[in-house]
Scaffold this active site. Sequence first.
Site, PDB file in Angstrom:
ATOM      1  N   TYR A  27       0.894  -1.148  -0.354  1.00 46.72           N
ATOM      2  CA  TYR A  27       0.070  -0.039  -0.063  1.00 46.72           C
ATOM      3  C   TYR A  27       0.656   1.246  -0.182  1.00 46.72           C
ATOM      4  CZ  TYR A  27      -3.914  -3.187   0.113  1.00 46.72           C
ATOM      5  OH  TYR A  27      -5.056  -4.167  -0.166  1.00 46.72           O
ATOM      6  N   GLY A  29       3.136   4.387  -1.772  1.00 46.41           N
ATOM      7  CA  GLY A  29       3.454   4.534  -3.328  1.00 46.41           C
ATOM      8  C   GLY A  29       2.107   4.645  -4.072  1.00 46.41           C
ATOM      9  N   GLY A  31      -1.230   4.876  -5.209  1.00 45.63           N
ATOM     10  CA  GLY A  31      -2.085   3.774  -5.503  1.00 45.63           C
ATOM     11  C   GLY A  31      -1.914   2.257  -4.682  1.00 45.63           C
ATOM     12  N   HIS A  48      -3.956   5.335   5.603  1.00 44.35           N
ATOM     13  CA  HIS A  48      -4.196   6.607   4.638  1.00 44.35           C
ATOM     14  C   HIS A  48      -4.750   6.852   3.708  1.00 44.35           C
ATOM     15  CE1 HIS A  48      -2.578   9.856   2.235  1.00 44.35           C
ATOM     16  NE2 HIS A  48      -1.986  10.282   3.389  1.00 44.35           N
ATOM     17  N   ASP A  49      -4.626   5.686   2.553  1.00 45.05           N
ATOM     18  CA  ASP A  49      -5.397   4.782   1.472  1.00 45.05           C
ATOM     19  C   ASP A  49      -6.977   4.532   1.410  1.00 45.05           C
ATOM     20  OD1 ASP A  49      -2.371   5.309  -0.052  1.00 45.05           O
ATOM     21  OD2 ASP A  49      -2.365   3.726  -0.864  1.00 45.05           O
TER      22      ASP A  49
END
Length: 50
Positions: A27, A29, A31, A48-49
Site C-alpha cells: 500500500y 506509494g 496507488g 491512509h489510502d
Amino acid sequence: DLWQWGQMILKETGKLPFSYYTAYGCYCGWGGRGGKPKADTDRCCFVHDC
C-alpha cells in the site's frame, strides 16, 4: 502533509523516504496493489489510502 512525513522518516530512519517507501509493501506509494498489509508501515499506508 507529505513533506512533513518525508522529513520525519528521514530524521528517524536515515532513509530517503520517497525512494525507499514508494514501492514498499502492498500500500505504500502511488496507488495500492491490494492484499494484506505486509508490516506496520504498510498498514499505516493502508489506513491512509482507505
